[in-house]
Design a protein around this motif. Structure first.
Motif, PDB file in Angstrom:
ATOM      1  N   PHE A   1     -32.216 -43.450  34.791  1.00 38.09           N
ATOM      2  CA  PHE A   1     -32.355 -44.910  35.616  1.00 38.09           C
ATOM      3  C   PHE A   1     -33.227 -45.833  35.318  1.00 38.09           C
ATOM      4  O   PHE A   1     -34.858 -45.404  35.591  1.00 38.09           O
ATOM      5  N   VAL A   2     -33.240 -46.611  34.203  1.00 35.05           N
ATOM      6  CA  VAL A   2     -34.824 -47.235  33.793  1.00 35.05           C
ATOM      7  C   VAL A   2     -34.789 -48.528  34.468  1.00 35.05           C
ATOM      8  O   VAL A   2     -33.632 -49.601  34.438  1.00 35.05           O
ATOM      9  N   VAL A   3     -36.289 -49.293  35.314  1.00 35.75           N
ATOM     10  CA  VAL A   3     -36.434 -49.909  36.024  1.00 35.75           C
ATOM     11  C   VAL A   3     -37.179 -50.359  35.217  1.00 35.75           C
ATOM     12  O   VAL A   3     -38.131 -49.983  35.690  1.00 35.75           O
ATOM     13  N   ASP A   4     -37.553 -52.129  35.688  1.00 40.34           N
ATOM     14  CA  ASP A   4     -38.586 -53.252  35.704  1.00 40.34           C
ATOM     15  C   ASP A   4     -39.712 -52.939  36.279  1.00 40.34           C
ATOM     16  O   ASP A   4     -38.718 -54.146  37.501  1.00 40.34           O
ATOM     17  N   SER A   5     -41.034 -51.580  36.548  1.00 42.68           N
ATOM     18  CA  SER A   5     -41.333 -51.699  37.449  1.00 42.68           C
ATOM     19  C   SER A   5     -41.922 -53.243  38.042  1.00 42.68           C
ATOM     20  O   SER A   5     -42.137 -53.329  39.657  1.00 42.68           O
TER      21      SER A   5
ATOM     22  N   ASN B   1     -27.931 -45.615  42.474  1.00 40.61           N
ATOM     23  CA  ASN B   1     -27.875 -44.089  42.697  1.00 40.61           C
ATOM     24  C   ASN B   1     -26.772 -43.328  43.852  1.00 40.61           C
ATOM     25  O   ASN B   1     -26.041 -42.499  43.614  1.00 40.61           O
ATOM     26  N   ASP B   2     -26.686 -44.451  44.631  1.00 43.36           N
ATOM     27  CA  ASP B   2     -25.170 -44.128  44.764  1.00 43.36           C
ATOM     28  C   ASP B   2     -24.482 -44.065  44.664  1.00 43.36           C
ATOM     29  O   ASP B   2     -22.972 -43.111  45.348  1.00 43.36           O
ATOM     30  N   ARG B   3     -24.245 -45.160  43.241  1.00 45.10           N
ATOM     31  CA  ARG B   3     -22.574 -44.520  42.569  1.00 45.10           C
ATOM     32  C   ARG B   3     -22.360 -43.299  41.136  1.00 45.10           C
ATOM     33  O   ARG B   3     -21.429 -43.229  41.301  1.00 45.10           O
ATOM     34  N   LEU B   4     -24.284 -43.849  41.197  1.00 44.21           N
ATOM     35  CA  LEU B   4     -23.942 -42.816  39.741  1.00 44.21           C
ATOM     36  C   LEU B   4     -24.297 -41.365  40.124  1.00 44.21           C
ATOM     37  O   LEU B   4     -24.369 -40.815  39.495  1.00 44.21           O
ATOM     38  N   ASN B   5     -25.293 -41.340  41.113  1.00 46.19           N
ATOM     39  CA  ASN B   5     -26.077 -39.848  41.710  1.00 46.19           C
ATOM     40  C   ASN B   5     -26.784 -39.551  40.158  1.00 46.19           C
ATOM     41  O   ASN B   5     -27.258 -38.493  40.441  1.00 46.19           O
ATOM     42  N   PHE B   6     -28.423 -40.461  39.871  1.00 49.53           N
ATOM     43  CA  PHE B   6     -28.760 -39.815  39.279  1.00 49.53           C
ATOM     44  C   PHE B   6     -29.645 -38.810  38.565  1.00 49.53           C
ATOM     45  O   PHE B   6     -29.851 -38.580  39.775  1.00 49.53           O
ATOM     46  N   ASP B   7     -30.803 -38.654  37.752  1.00 45.85           N
ATOM     47  CA  ASP B   7     -31.283 -37.337  37.672  1.00 45.85           C
ATOM     48  C   ASP B   7     -32.822 -37.793  38.290  1.00 45.85           C
ATOM     49  O   ASP B   7     -33.377 -37.247  38.549  1.00 45.85           O
ATOM     50  N   GLY B   8     -33.087 -38.847  37.345  1.00 40.01           N
ATOM     51  CA  GLY B   8     -34.466 -39.256  37.707  1.00 40.01           C
ATOM     52  C   GLY B   8     -34.682 -41.065  37.479  1.00 40.01           C
ATOM     53  O   GLY B   8     -33.648 -41.515  36.683  1.00 40.01           O
ATOM     54  N   VAL B   9     -35.997 -41.610  37.479  1.00 36.25           N
ATOM     55  CA  VAL B   9     -35.634 -43.264  37.127  1.00 36.25           C
ATOM     56  C   VAL B   9     -37.229 -43.079  36.565  1.00 36.25           C
ATOM     57  O   VAL B   9     -38.185 -42.105  36.015  1.00 36.25           O
ATOM     58  N   VAL B  10     -36.762 -44.116  35.049  1.00 34.27           N
ATOM     59  CA  VAL B  10     -37.770 -44.991  34.432  1.00 34.27           C
ATOM     60  C   VAL B  10     -38.276 -45.579  34.501  1.00 34.27           C
ATOM     61  O   VAL B  10     -37.490 -46.956  34.566  1.00 34.27           O
TER      62      VAL B  10
END
Length: 447
Positions: free
Chosen positions: A218-222, A236-245
């Motif tokens: 999941f890529v997000v503008d800090s 995350n609630d929908r996709l259950n991703f593995d990590g954040v960028v």
């Protein structure tokens, strides 16, 4: 990076340093300022409160009140808690598939397409992989073009089907193409929206289900702070991703997203984007980030970057030139280019313990070497190799040609002369020790 937070934490710890005897009142006052600094950094109130409560418990448990250096011990406790809050240990990327499939998700404008290119470049240059970039944004033709431009920049193939409006099909076809053509990593860049909507979530969920990626990022503008954290939770609630960028971390003076995102979604930050260039990507190390937030620098990252640019063969050639007194401005220029490849000057300065804090009000430009390079480029090849021939007339010509003045030319020549003398002194035993030390560093686990 996180300048405001670093300044405020530094002021908080000054409360303890100013007292000969530490009381519970002093500790409480310090922690109140720490909590205020976290809230100003856009950290969620509950997380900030829980954080300072844990620090207080640890401080009392480790007898901060009776220690000889209470200020230092408090800084260590805060650092340890910050490391835990940001994830503890660095999280690796799963490349177990054949090919390994990485699905990129995030809102439009978060830097997803650019980061896909940075990740491909990272895996190609640092992990010896053969990546394939996949354009699965069916809504923005510009996104497909952008990914092709990025791919050309880094020499990585981009798979796209501009006429196909089915992202699941495009992704599946790309994986089949990768298998047939020897690509061992597939990076799928998906469509983003300006806000979370049901259609977007359904679409990326379908792509995810169809291609079963080894890694979903999941890529997000800090710089969006708490908004970044809230968006991450919804995805995350929908996709259950593995990590954040976290992208655009170099421009983030607050740091709220980096500090709290792990505790909200319980997923690690895996990578950070630290600039616009394709090599401006770093693995996220919570302990190193905590050091930087607390103004302690980040020597390990600095050494790693230096090692990446360190060429043993070039170093030997340079050593021979110095020994023969043949070190010239072309060699000096080559050294400048190596430093520039290490990253932005402001970022590098922030990695040196104490220096970032000392120069916090100084504007450090990335073109700090600009006038030096202009002066050297205005010299003839003969002048570069034998600076001793530079008389007043030649200096005037060089100053005019480089858009500088005679004082700047003289200053550079003086600095060059001092550096040449120092390098000459480094020859013999000291020089060999330096070469051996660099060789050992290269062989250490700092890769």
């Amino acid at each position: 990076m996180f300048d405001n937070l670093s300044d405020k934490l530094d002021k908080a710890f000054h409360i303890l340093k100013g007292h000969g005897k530490i009381t519970e009142v002093n500790v409480a006052e310090t922690l109140k300022e720490v909590r205020r600094a976290l809230l100003d950094a856009d950290v969620n109130f509950k997380i900030a409160k829980d954080f300072t409560n844990r620090v207080k418990e640890n401080a009392l448990g480790q007898n901060v009140l009776t220690t000889l250096q209470p200020g230092q011990l408090m800084v260590k406790i805060v650092k340890d808690e910050l490391v835990e809050l940001m994830g503890g240990d660095a999280a690796g990327i799963n490349l177990s598939g054949n090919p390994s499939v990485i699905l990129m998700s995030g809102l439009q404008g978060s830097g997803k397409t650019t980061f896909s290119g940075k990740l491909a470049n990272f895996l190609k240059t640092k992990k010896n992989k053969k990546p394939l970039l996949v354009a699965c944004d069916i809504y923005r033709p510009a996104a497909i073009n952008q990914l092709h431009v990025v791919g050309d920049q880094i020499g990585v193939e981009v798979y796209s089907e501009p006429e196909n409006k089915n992202p699941v099909q495009i992704a599946q076809n790309a994986i089949a193409h990768a298998k047939q053509n020897g690509f061992n990593v597939v990076i799928v860049d998906t469509a983003g929206r300006l806000a979370i909507d049901e259609q977007m979530m359904n679409e990326i969920a379908e792509v995810h289900k169809a291609i079963q990626p080894q890694e979903t990022l999941f890529v997000v503008d800090s710089m969006t702070g708490q908004d970044a954290v809230n968006t991450a939770k919804a995805f995350n609630d929908r996709l259950n991703f593995d990590g954040v960028v976290l992208t655009k971390l170099d421009g983030d003076t607050r740091g709220g997203a980096a500090i709290t995102i792990k505790s909200v979604v319980n997923k690690p930050i895996k990578f950070i984007g630290t600039g616009e260039k394709m090599d401006a990507i770093d693995v996220f190390y919570p302990d190193r980030m905590a050091d930087r937030i607390l103004g302690m620098g980040d020597v390990i990252s600095l050494v790693e970057r230096a090692q990446e640019q360190y060429d043993e063969e070039e170093a030997r050639k340079l050593q021979k030139k110095i020994a023969k007194n043949e070190f010239g401005f072309d060699d000096f220029l080559s050294q400048i280019q190596q430093v520039k490849k290490m990253g932005s000057m402001k970022d590098l300065v922030g990695m040196i313990p104490g220096v970032g804090k000392a120069l916090k009000d100084v504007e450090i430009e990335d073109d700090a070497f600009k006038h030096i390079e202009a002066i050297i480029h205005s010299m003839t090849p003969a002048e570069r190799s034998r600076p001793a021939v530079l008389d007043a007339k030649r200096k005037m010509r060089i100053a005019k040609g480089s858009g500088t003045d005679i004082q700047q030319v003289n200053q550079l020549l003086k600095q060059f002369d001092q550096m040449s003398k120092m390098m000459k002194m480094m020859q013999g035993t000291k020089g060999k020790n330096l070469m051996r030390m660099m060789g050992q560093m290269k062989g250490m686990g700092l890769k």
